[in-house]
Motif scaffolding. Structure first.
Motif, short mmCIF file in Angstrom:
data_model
loop_
_atom_site.label_atom_id
_atom_site.label_comp_id
_atom_site.label_asym_id
_atom_site.label_seq_id
_atom_site.Cartn_x
_atom_site.Cartn_y
_atom_site.Cartn_z
N TYR A 77 0.83 -1.21 0.00
CA TYR A 77 0.00 0.00 0.00
C TYR A 77 0.86 1.26 0.00
O TYR A 77 0.48 2.27 -0.61
CB TYR A 77 -0.95 -0.01 1.20
CG TYR A 77 -2.12 -0.94 1.01
CD1 TYR A 77 -3.00 -0.77 -0.06
CD2 TYR A 77 -2.37 -1.99 1.90
CE1 TYR A 77 -4.08 -1.63 -0.25
CE2 TYR A 77 -3.45 -2.84 1.72
CZ TYR A 77 -4.30 -2.66 0.65
OH TYR A 77 -5.37 -3.49 0.47
N GLY B 121 -12.55 -2.15 -4.77
CA GLY B 121 -11.21 -2.47 -4.29
C GLY B 121 -10.49 -1.24 -3.80
O GLY B 121 -9.38 -0.92 -4.22
N THR B 122 -11.08 -0.53 -2.84
CA THR B 122 -10.59 0.80 -2.49
C THR B 122 -9.24 0.79 -1.79
O THR B 122 -8.47 1.74 -1.91
CB THR B 122 -11.65 1.53 -1.63
OG1 THR B 122 -11.36 2.93 -1.60
CG2 THR B 122 -11.70 0.97 -0.21
N GLY B 123 -8.92 -0.27 -1.04
CA GLY B 123 -7.60 -0.36 -0.41
C GLY B 123 -7.49 0.40 0.90
O GLY B 123 -8.42 1.07 1.35
N ARG B 124 -6.32 0.29 1.50
CA ARG B 124 -6.07 0.84 2.83
C ARG B 124 -6.36 2.33 2.93
O ARG B 124 -6.96 2.81 3.90
CB ARG B 124 -4.60 0.59 3.21
CG ARG B 124 -4.20 1.11 4.58
CD ARG B 124 -2.70 1.05 4.75
NE ARG B 124 -2.00 2.04 3.92
CZ ARG B 124 -0.68 2.17 3.86
NH1 ARG B 124 0.09 1.36 4.55
NH2 ARG B 124 -0.14 3.11 3.09
N ALA C 85 -7.99 4.24 0.58
CA ALA C 85 -9.16 4.68 -0.20
C ALA C 85 -8.79 5.79 -1.16
O ALA C 85 -9.49 6.81 -1.27
CB ALA C 85 -10.29 5.11 0.74
N GLU D 104 -14.35 -2.80 -0.22
CA GLU D 104 -13.08 -3.46 0.14
C GLU D 104 -13.40 -4.82 0.73
O GLU D 104 -14.17 -4.93 1.68
CB GLU D 104 -12.29 -2.61 1.14
CG GLU D 104 -11.05 -3.28 1.68
CD GLU D 104 -10.12 -3.77 0.61
OE1 GLU D 104 -9.71 -4.95 0.67
OE2 GLU D 104 -9.81 -2.99 -0.32
N ALA E 224 -10.61 -2.72 5.22
CA ALA E 224 -11.82 -1.87 5.22
C ALA E 224 -11.84 -0.97 6.43
O ALA E 224 -12.23 0.21 6.35
CB ALA E 224 -13.06 -2.76 5.17
N ALA F 105 -9.54 1.82 5.76
CA ALA F 105 -10.13 2.74 4.78
C ALA F 105 -11.16 3.66 5.44
O ALA F 105 -11.26 4.84 5.08
CB ALA F 105 -10.77 1.93 3.65
N GLU G 214 -17.91 -3.36 3.18
CA GLU G 214 -17.00 -4.49 3.36
C GLU G 214 -17.53 -5.74 2.67
O GLU G 214 -18.69 -6.12 2.87
CB GLU G 214 -16.81 -4.75 4.85
CG GLU G 214 -15.80 -5.83 5.19
CD GLU G 214 -15.70 -6.03 6.68
OE1 GLU G 214 -15.75 -7.19 7.14
OE2 GLU G 214 -15.58 -5.00 7.41
#
Length: 329
Positions: A12, A42-45, A47, A65, A71, A74, A89
């Motif tokens: 990340y 898939g927004t990730g840590r 966002a 996520e 999540a 995020a 989530e």
């Protein structure tokens, strides 16, 4: 790694780097989202694209996520945006939205463009989660191929990659011949022209990409004489359909988000002007999302084509000479 997934803070942190990928996504999102409902898959840590859309004036952003711990991180990343971003989530294929999205942003682009399941995931989003005229970011993702010559000598698995390899094996439940990426200036190893083997376009005016595909490409050897050891596969991403927008070529550098995949085929002597006929097959694996791949290469005078088979989570272990070298018993 996103195919399994095995992300951690190191990955990340790399995504946070303001590189060509980061700038291309930001430039595509900024003029497209004002007053609109946005979906980020898939927004990730951190966002990243959900935050970018909210700051660019989106009416609301739904950010999905799948990993519970990510999540939670995020949610912290969007906490100061006044409730304009909702973190959901789970898998996008199992989530419904209150309001259909008018813009869909995703970064489920693999080192092989389709490897993270974009075809299946975005087809589902198109059917259930988005408006009929939804704008898709990215607009197009492609996979290109070229013949390469790997220098002779001992090859080793990069020490920093070993923890991720172990996590992939754990996710699948056993060791297998996973896809391998090359570090360093891989473009210097090319001995042929490049050919397009996969092009996935996401546009409401067109039919969605087919789940399974057979394609072909012809490569021409450009080196005077070379020992071809395999192919290199890499992604090109057009984040926006605008002709003035940046296209990310993951082979030429400028981003840490992707790396080229090496396809070991065994050593073959080739000369300038030789034609290599490549057949590319993509088929959806039994998980219904991630593809299996089979690539064959027919060279001059060859009685049988060279074949590389790479299922997402099946196949044997240490079946190729390169995998036996990298994973000694």
């Amino acid at each position: 790694m996103g195919e399994y997934p095995v992300y951690d803070d190191g990955v990340y942190d790399a995504f946070d780097v303001r590189d060509e990928r980061f700038r291309a996504y930001g430039d595509a999102i900024a003029p497209a989202v004002a007053g609109k409902v946005v979906l980020d898959i898939g927004t990730g840590r951190d966002a990243l694209w959900a935050v970018a859309a909210a700051r660019a004036g989106a009416a609301h952003v739904y950010a999905i996520e799948r990993q519970p711990d990510v999540a939670a991180q995020a949610r912290s990343a969007v906490a100061e945006l006044g409730g304009r971003v909702t973190i959901l989530e789970g898998l996008s294929t199992g989530i419904d939205l209150r309001t259909p999205a008018q813009v869909c942003v995703s970064e489920i682009v693999g080192n092989i463009a389709s490897a993270e399941g974009a075809v299946a995931v975005l087809a589902d989003a198109r059917r259930r989660l988005c408006t009929a005229d939804c704008l898709w970011i990215p607009f197009r993702m492609q996979t290109w191929a070229a013949a390469v010559s790997l220098p002779q000598g001992t090859r080793t698995l990069a020490a920093e990659s070993r923890p991720y390899v172990d996590k992939v094996f754990a996710a699948v439940g056993r060791p297998f011949d996973l896809r391998l990426c090359l570090g360093g200036p891989a473009a210097e190893l090319l001995v042929s022209s490049a050919g397009l083997v996969e092009s996935l376009v996401f546009d409401h005016r067109r039919a969605p990409p087919d789940a399974d595909e057979v394609a072909s490409a012809q490569l021409i050897v450009e080196a005077a004489a070379a020992r071809m050891t395999g192919l290199l596969l890499w992604s090109r991403i057009a984040v926006s359909p605008a002709t003035s927008s940046r296209e990310i070529d993951t082979l030429s550098g400028g981003t840490r988000g992707w790396a080229p995949v090496y396809v070991p085929l065994g050593a073959t002597e080739v000369r300038s002007g030789d034609r290599l006929d490549v057949t590319w097959r993509r088929s959806t694996s039994d998980d219904g999302v991630h593809p299996d791949y089979c690539v064959s290469v027919a060279g001059p005078g060859a009685e049988e084509p060279l074949v590389w088979s790479s299922p997402h989570h099946g196949g044997g272990f240490r079946e190729s000479a390169l995998h036996r070298e990298l994973f000694p018993s």
